[in-house]
Structure formats: C-alpha cells, structure tokens
Design a protein around this motif. Sequence first.
Motif, PDB file in Angstrom:
ATOM      1  N   LEU A 100       2.725  -8.351  12.813  1.00 57.09           N
ATOM      2  CA  LEU A 100       3.583  -8.051  11.664  1.00 57.09           C
ATOM      3  C   LEU A 100       2.953  -8.463  10.340  1.00 57.09           C
ATOM      4  N   THR A 101       1.794  -9.132  10.385  1.00 58.37           N
ATOM      5  CA  THR A 101       1.092  -9.507   9.160  1.00 58.37           C
ATOM      6  C   THR A 101       0.121  -8.403   8.752  1.00 58.37           C
ATOM      7  N   ALA A 102      -0.513  -8.593   7.597  1.00 63.05           N
ATOM      8  CA  ALA A 102      -1.495  -7.615   7.112  1.00 63.05           C
ATOM      9  C   ALA A 102      -2.916  -8.054   7.425  1.00 63.05           C
ATOM     10  N   GLY A 103      -3.077  -8.988   8.346  1.00 60.99           N
ATOM     11  CA  GLY A 103      -4.391  -9.549   8.639  1.00 60.99           C
ATOM     12  C   GLY A 103      -5.220  -8.747   9.612  1.00 60.99           C
ATOM     13  N   PRO A 104      -6.414  -9.295   9.966  1.00 63.91           N
ATOM     14  CA  PRO A 104      -7.360  -8.582  10.840  1.00 63.91           C
ATOM     15  C   PRO A 104      -6.850  -8.413  12.275  1.00 63.91           C
ATOM     16  N   TYR A 105      -5.957  -9.298  12.720  1.00 66.66           N
ATOM     17  CA  TYR A 105      -5.414  -9.175  14.081  1.00 66.66           C
ATOM     18  C   TYR A 105      -4.713  -7.836  14.248  1.00 66.66           C
ATOM     19  N   LYS A 106      -3.888  -7.473  13.254  1.00 67.63           N
ATOM     20  CA  LYS A 106      -3.188  -6.184  13.319  1.00 67.63           C
ATOM     21  C   LYS A 106      -4.168  -5.023  13.276  1.00 67.63           C
ATOM     22  N   GLU A 107      -5.187  -5.143  12.424  1.00 70.82           N
ATOM     23  CA  GLU A 107      -6.117  -4.028  12.234  1.00 70.82           C
ATOM     24  C   GLU A 107      -6.873  -3.684  13.511  1.00 70.82           C
ATOM     25  N   GLN A 108      -7.166  -4.679  14.346  1.00 71.67           N
ATOM     26  CA  GLN A 108      -7.932  -4.372  15.567  1.00 71.67           C
ATOM     27  C   GLN A 108      -7.099  -3.604  16.592  1.00 71.67           C
ATOM     28  N   TYR A 109      -5.763  -3.637  16.421  1.00 72.85           N
ATOM     29  CA  TYR A 109      -4.891  -2.903  17.343  1.00 72.85           C
ATOM     30  C   TYR A 109      -4.215  -1.704  16.684  1.00 72.85           C
TER      31      TYR A 109
END
Length: 230
Positions: A100-109
């Motif tokens: 739910l954040t705008a960080g790199p964790y979200k971007e990889q998925y």
Amino acid sequence: TVCQVIDWLLMAAIAASILSALARMLLPLPPSEEERLETAVRALRPRVVLVISGKRKSGKDYLSERLCVELAGRCQVLHLSEPLKSQFAKIHNLDAAELLTAGPYKEQYRAQMIAWGEERRNKDAGYFCRLASMAAQRADGSTWPVWVVADARRPSDVEYFKSRFPTITIRVEATQEARTTRGWKFTPGVDDAVSECGLDGRAWDLVIENSGAVPVGYDTLLGLIAARTG
C-alpha cells in the motif's frame, strides 16, 4: 398384494422426490456474497461521488487528499487499489502494508498485481469497487456525503459509480516533465498497460491541469461539489 404395495411405495417415493425438486426450483435462492455486498453499498447513498482518473504521478492522490482537507469531515477518500493489493497480498503471502506504500516493494509486484487484477475484473467488473465502497461506511452504518474515488483506471470503474450514485468524473492531467520531477519513469508493461491507458480519450465532467503548484480547475470542482451537496 405385496407387489402392488411395493409398486405404490415406489411411486409415492418418486412423486415425493419430484415435488421436493420442484419446491427447490420455486423457492428463491439465498443471495450470494456479491449480492449482499451490492445491497449494502447501494444503501449507503452518498450525495456525490468524485471519480478521479489520471496517469501515474499526475497528482491524483494529492488532489484527493486536498479535497478532503477542504471539505473537513464531509469527505472520504476511496482507493480501488487497496482491496486489490490486500487480496493479492493474502493470496501470495506478501506484506499488504508495504504493497500500500509507494516504495520499491510495491513496484516489484506491480506488473503481477495488474495482471491478477485484470483477471479478477474480467470475472466480476465491480468486485474491487464494491469492496472499496464499504470503506466509506461509518460505524453507525451511515456514510460521508462526498466520496472521492482516487484511482479509477478502467471504464468499468467509472460506470460502476455512475450507474449507482450522483457522480462527477474528473481527469487529472500533468505534463511529462512535471511527472518526471515527481519520480515518474516510463516502465514497459505498466505505463502502456490498460491500468494506465484504459481511460485515455474519454470525455470527463472536468479536467484539472496539475503540472504547476496550483491545480487549474480546482475552484470549479469545489463549485460543482457545492451544487451537488447544498
């Protein structure tokens, strides 16, 4: 005779089975989970729903949050992506809070979530809209008069709310240069996917230009909201 009795019992059993089957056919089926949720959503009845669309880093969230500050206590922001991310995290055993954040964790998925979300929408176009709408229900069962749907991405998202509630559709535009300064970079499979392009070329009730410090058209939007909510 015994044979006649047996024949009679068999005929009675067959008749009872047929009557039971007919009764099941005539009785109304219990509502499905989707139908129960849909009934609950329609009962909320906001005064107006603002359905906002725009490219990544165009400022959709900024505009949504600014509106709710301006409308102080009369507004609730809804993100269609929240139930999508929560459900995706649950299925794949991921960290829902990080998604739910705008960080790199979200971007990889992101690409996987887009594909999964499309598959789910193809089965039930209103699935995520219903789940997100229930977030606007207060503890006492009432709702806020203004809903702000901050991330409409597909025609089905827009049509879901338009077909149920008074709606204002809004497109947030920003130049590529402005979006780049906010951290946008073209990503194949994301920026050319239906989640980013599905609403391109559509007619909107209002277009807000958000490349500079002050969104152009914002005061017009406040006037439209006032006209709908009194």
